[in-house]
Design an enzyme around this catalytic site. Structure first.
Site, PDB file in Angstrom:
ATOM      1  N   GLU A 205       0.802  -1.234   0.000  1.00 28.96           N
ATOM      2  CA  GLU A 205       0.000   0.000   0.000  1.00 28.96           C
ATOM      3  C   GLU A 205       0.831   1.278   0.000  1.00 28.96           C
ATOM      4  OE1 GLU A 205       0.117  -2.358   2.433  1.00 28.96           O
ATOM      5  OE2 GLU A 205       0.226  -1.487   4.438  1.00 28.96           O
TER       6      GLU A 205
ATOM      7  N   HIS B  77      -8.046  -3.699  -1.587  1.00 32.81           N
ATOM      8  CA  HIS B  77      -7.355  -3.805  -0.291  1.00 32.81           C
ATOM      9  C   HIS B  77      -6.308  -2.694  -0.150  1.00 32.81           C
ATOM     10  CE1 HIS B  77      -5.644  -5.993   3.198  1.00 32.81           C
ATOM     11  NE2 HIS B  77      -4.504  -5.467   2.767  1.00 32.81           N
ATOM     12  N   GLU B  78      -5.480  -2.543  -1.171  1.00 28.48           N
ATOM     13  CA  GLU B  78      -4.412  -1.533  -1.076  1.00 28.48           C
ATOM     14  C   GLU B  78      -5.002  -0.130  -1.029  1.00 28.48           C
ATOM     15  OE1 GLU B  78      -1.877  -3.027  -0.237  1.00 28.48           O
ATOM     16  OE2 GLU B  78      -2.354  -4.987  -1.079  1.00 28.48           O
TER      17      GLU B  78
ATOM     18  N   HIS C  13      -6.173   0.771   2.388  1.00 23.85           N
ATOM     19  CA  HIS C  13      -5.082   1.178   3.287  1.00 23.85           C
ATOM     20  C   HIS C  13      -4.870   2.701   3.291  1.00 23.85           C
ATOM     21  CE1 HIS C  13      -3.205  -2.260   5.141  1.00 23.85           C
ATOM     22  NE2 HIS C  13      -3.062  -2.923   4.008  1.00 23.85           N
TER      23      HIS C  13
ATOM     24  N   GLU D 142      -4.273  -4.129   9.333  1.00 20.18           N
ATOM     25  CA  GLU D 142      -4.775  -5.124   8.379  1.00 20.18           C
ATOM     26  C   GLU D 142      -6.224  -5.549   8.624  1.00 20.18           C
ATOM     27  OE1 GLU D 142      -3.406  -5.530   5.712  1.00 20.18           O
ATOM     28  OE2 GLU D 142      -1.361  -4.820   6.082  1.00 20.18           O
TER      29      GLU D 142
ATOM     30  N   ASP E 215       8.659 -10.419  10.254  1.00 19.62           N
ATOM     31  CA  ASP E 215       8.447 -11.245   9.055  1.00 19.62           C
ATOM     32  C   ASP E 215       8.080 -12.679   9.436  1.00 19.62           C
ATOM     33  OD1 ASP E 215       8.912  -9.199   7.301  1.00 19.62           O
ATOM     34  OD2 ASP E 215      11.007  -9.712   6.929  1.00 19.62           O
TER      35      ASP E 215
ATOM     36  N   TYR F 268      -5.147 -10.093   9.713  1.00 17.64           N
ATOM     37  CA  TYR F 268      -6.067  -9.704   8.643  1.00 17.64           C
ATOM     38  C   TYR F 268      -7.477 -10.232   8.949  1.00 17.64           C
ATOM     39  CZ  TYR F 268      -1.979  -8.808   5.620  1.00 17.64           C
ATOM     40  OH  TYR F 268      -0.819  -8.321   5.069  1.00 17.64           O
TER      41      TYR F 268
HETATM   42  C1  LIG Z   1       1.734 -10.121  14.003  1.00 16.11           C
HETATM   43  C2  LIG Z   1       2.436  -9.728  12.770  1.00 16.11           C
HETATM   44  C3  LIG Z   1       3.349  -8.643  12.999  1.00 16.11           C
HETATM   45  C4  LIG Z   1       3.979  -7.939  12.121  1.00 16.11           C
HETATM   46  C5  LIG Z   1       3.991  -8.184  10.701  1.00 16.11           C
HETATM   47  C6  LIG Z   1       4.234  -6.942   9.939  1.00 16.11           C
HETATM   48  C7  LIG Z   1       4.852  -6.961   8.783  1.00 16.11           C
HETATM   49  C8  LIG Z   1       5.391  -8.212   8.302  1.00 16.11           C
HETATM   50  C9  LIG Z   1       6.055  -8.247   7.006  1.00 16.11           C
HETATM   51  O1  LIG Z   1       6.348  -9.580   6.719  1.00 16.11           O
HETATM   52  C10 LIG Z   1       5.479  -7.498   5.878  1.00 16.11           C
HETATM   53  C11 LIG Z   1       4.313  -7.735   5.309  1.00 16.11           C
HETATM   54  C12 LIG Z   1       3.876  -7.047   4.121  1.00 16.11           C
HETATM   55  C13 LIG Z   1       2.712  -7.320   3.550  1.00 16.11           C
HETATM   56  C14 LIG Z   1       2.261  -6.722   2.343  1.00 16.11           C
HETATM   57  C15 LIG Z   1       1.135  -7.082   1.729  1.00 16.11           C
HETATM   58  C16 LIG Z   1       0.196  -8.144   2.215  1.00 16.11           C
HETATM   59  O2  LIG Z   1      -1.081  -7.602   2.424  1.00 16.11           O
HETATM   60  C17 LIG Z   1       0.128  -9.285   1.237  1.00 16.11           C
HETATM   61  C18 LIG Z   1      -0.687 -10.452   1.696  1.00 16.11           C
HETATM   62  C19 LIG Z   1      -0.356 -11.714   0.965  1.00 16.11           C
HETATM   63  C20 LIG Z   1      -0.564 -11.664  -0.519  1.00 16.11           C
HETATM   64  O3  LIG Z   1      -1.648 -11.322  -0.972  1.00 16.11           O
HETATM   65  O4  LIG Z   1       0.360 -11.970  -1.281  1.00 16.11           O
HETATM   66 ZN   LIG Z   2      -2.844  -4.955   3.806  1.00 17.62          ZN
END
Ligand SMILES: CC/C=C\C/C=C\C[C@@H](O)/C=C/C=C/C=C\[C@@H](O)CCCC(=O)O
Ligand SMILES: [Zn+2]
Length: 584
Positions: A261, A285-286, A289, A308, A365, A373
């Site tokens: 996003e 979704h984006e 955000h 999320e 990560d 979500y």
């Molecule tokens: C409890 C979790 C805590 C922190 C996680 C925060 C960020 C984690 C990191 O791995 C980044 C994530 C980025 C996500 C971006 C987009 C998602 O919405 C995609 C979802 C999966 C997809 O559709 O491919």
């Molecule tokens: Zn998201």
């Protein structure tokens, strides 16, 4: 000393950064950015200033007059990186760090020409969420501190940079071009984003254009043609759009997520190009955000569900407005399936299945899953059901108004909700969502006529009459719901009748491949192998590698595919697949 974010060295007693002036020269040969970052603080202060860095090669720190400032770069800590402590003499409000990034910078992926659609030029992109901005810029890498920034990127003249910011201009200097950007709205550091490549754009509407490599541009423009309608629908639900532009960037296949996003410039995986606009819920979704996450932001990864959960809720409201409640219910049903899978996946770490997490010593990560979500969505749906839609809509508007351009914690959300919707949290047992593992029995269940019809066909081969009006989402749900013990013959019949192995819809294809291979129907194995070389989105790599690795016969195929394609995956995806293969 007060550290409010477990993933940042930021000390909340120190002054906050107000603006960043960032200049970087993009060197594709050495895969480094040669850069300088000028931080202007909200107030002058004497004493230490702690910045987050990861793998940065610091060349020097100077004040506004160019006088060197003393600093210490601490040894790297595996999750946090290295603390850069700068000693500020009295009266210093501005400092410049000169540095270069590492070829292994965790936020950057450097692609060679064969990894792009055109195959002729290299490509570079960033992905900073949750704590990777520090591998590109030394800063206070916590979403509690929002910054405005100006940036200049020097790139090879034949390439174009794009940034999640407003474009100011381009000048050419010999073989290079310098492109200037400005981000007037304050953003958390994880929303700093840019890409460089052979890029061109096409207008989609008065506030949107899509950027892509020329070879992919027309398909992308067709797929995302409805973006302006989406923008209008979102504004009618959540209020005026605050970011002026909603541009899209079609990423190369190795982009590890469905979308990111980044404000003013959403990054999107090319796996959304289905040819029939059937996967544009990711764009919704984006876009959502822009209100939930980018405007009202989680105070740290421990409160990620505030970004999320609210965004999935808003995404489904946009879908409902544009395509009707049946379509939104199908997506909610897919969401519930992915939530149940994530709960199973984290069964040995139940503490990570509460919405409010405690992540000291945990890499965001690794904590990432569909739980924030979809469990977050369920909590908000439960609240909406409890108070009624009109009341909940008013609450949402007031929440967005109160916290706009701010970060908040789960505890602040609870206090706000108690005051605005007295008794509602207790009524839905919000504590079970927020602080306890799993999902409460009382959580809302998606229901609709189309879902009922699908449920009746579970595990069967539906007739042409049954499927004549199915959308790809119904196919996906049907396939994801196939019982694990379905006989291989059912899959043979399904493929003969519906050619699922040839599906252009990446969600349908992956649901099909996973269900068929899990049931021992091997005919689509070749397609699965090929697909692992075509995409880098973790949402697809992980289940495909997992299903292959879980079978003794296919483990070798999985290892060979990784051997062949692994180097082209994004480092975070590579790491995820390595873990799956190591555990097999
Ligand atoms: C409890 C979790 C805590 C922190 C996680 C925060 C960020 C984690 C990191 O791995 C980044 C994530 C980025 C996500 C971006 C987009 C998602 O919405 C995609 C979802 C999966 C997809 O559709 O491919
Ligand atoms: Zn998201």
């Amino acid at each position: 000393m007060a550290r409010l974010d477990p993933h940042s060295y930021n000390d909340s007693t120190q002054p906050e950064t107000e603006t960043l002036d960032w200049k970087a020269r993009v060197d594709f040969r050495t895969r480094r950015l040669h850069a300088e970052a000028t931080l202007t603080l909200k107030e002058a202060s004497a004493g230490p200033l702690d910045l987050d860095t990861r793998d940065l090669d610091i060349r020097g720190v100077v004040d506004a007059q160019g006088r060197p400032l003393p600093y210490i770069l601490s040894p790297p800590e595996p999750i946090l990186g290295s603390r850069l402590r700068i000693e500020l003499p009295a009266g210093v409000k501005q400092l410049t760090v000169r540095y270069r990034t590492s070829p292994e910078a965790s936020a950057l992926q450097w692609l060679s020409p064969p990894q792009t659609a055109g195959g002729q030029q290299p490509f570079l992109f960033s992905q900073c969420q949750a704590i990777h901005a520090r591998s590109v810029v030394p800063l206070q890498d916590t979403p509690r501190i929002r910054i405005r920034y100006r940036a200049s990127l020097r790139v090879p003249k034949q390439l174009k940079s794009v940034m999640a910011a407003s474009f100011v201009g381009r000048e050419e200097h010999g073989v290079e071009a310098e492109e200037h950007y400005e981000m007037p709205q304050p953003v958390p550091p994880y929303l700093l984003a840019f890409a460089v490549g052979s890029l061109t754009s096409k207008e989609l509407g008065p506030r949107s254009r899509v950027w892509a490599e020329p070879e992919a541009l027309e398909d992308a423009a067709d797929e995302f043609a409805g973006v302006d309608d989406m923008l209008k629908a979102a504004e009618s639900l959540f209020g005026p759009y605050d970011w002026e532009r909603f541009d899209l960037l079609l990423m190369p296949p190795s982009f590890p997520y469905g979308g990111m996003e980044n404000p003013r410039l959403t990054f999107l995986t090319p796996t959304l190009i289905a040819g029939d606009k059937s996967l544009v819920n990711v764009v919704a979704h984006e876009l959502a955000h822009s209100w939930t996450g980018n405007l009202v932001t989680n105070a740290s990864a421990e409160h990620f569900w505030l970004n999320e959960g609210f965004t999935v809720f808003a995404e489904r409201r946009i879908l409902e407005a544009l395509a009707g409640p049946e379509v939104a219910a199908l997506h909610a049903a897919l969401g519930r399936r992915s939530l149940d899978e994530a709960l199973h996946h984290f069964r040995a770490h139940p503490q990570l299945t509460a919405l409010r997490t405690h992540l000291s010593g945990v890499d965001p990560d690794e904590a990432f899953s569909q739980i924030p979500y979809e469990k977050g969505y369920l909590l908000l749906r439960a609240l909406e059901d409890a108070v009624g839609r009109p009341t909940f809509d008013g609450f949402l508007r007031r929440y967005l108004a109160k916290y706009r351009f701010q970060a908040l914690t789960t505890e602040e959300f609870v206090r706000f909700t108690e005051a605005e919707l007295p008794g509602a949290l207790a009524k839905v047992d919000a504590d079970a969502y927020l602080n306890r593992p799993g999902v409460p029995e009382s959580a809302p269940r998606p229901a609709s006529a189309r879902l009922e019809a699908l449920e009746k066909l579970r595990g069967k081969v539906p007739s042409q009459q049954d499927t004549k009006d199915w959308t790809p989402t119904e196919w996906q749900l049907f396939l994801e719901s196939m019982p694990a013990d379905t006989a291989p013959g059912v899959f043979r019949e399904l493929d003969a009748k519906y050619a699922l192995t040839d599906s252009r819809n990446s969600e349908v294809l992956v649901a099909w491949l996973v269900a068929a291979l899990r049931a021992g129907f091997d005919a689509p194995l070749g397609r699965a192998e090929a697909f692992l070389g075509e995409v880098g989105r973790m949402k697809y790599l992980k289940p495909l590698y997992s299903v292959l690795a879980s079978s003794r016969d296919h483990r070798k195929v999985a290892r060979a595919a990784f051997e062949k394609h692994g180097a082209r995956y994004h480092p975070i995806a590579r790491q995820g697949v390595e873990l799956i293969l190591a555990r097999a």
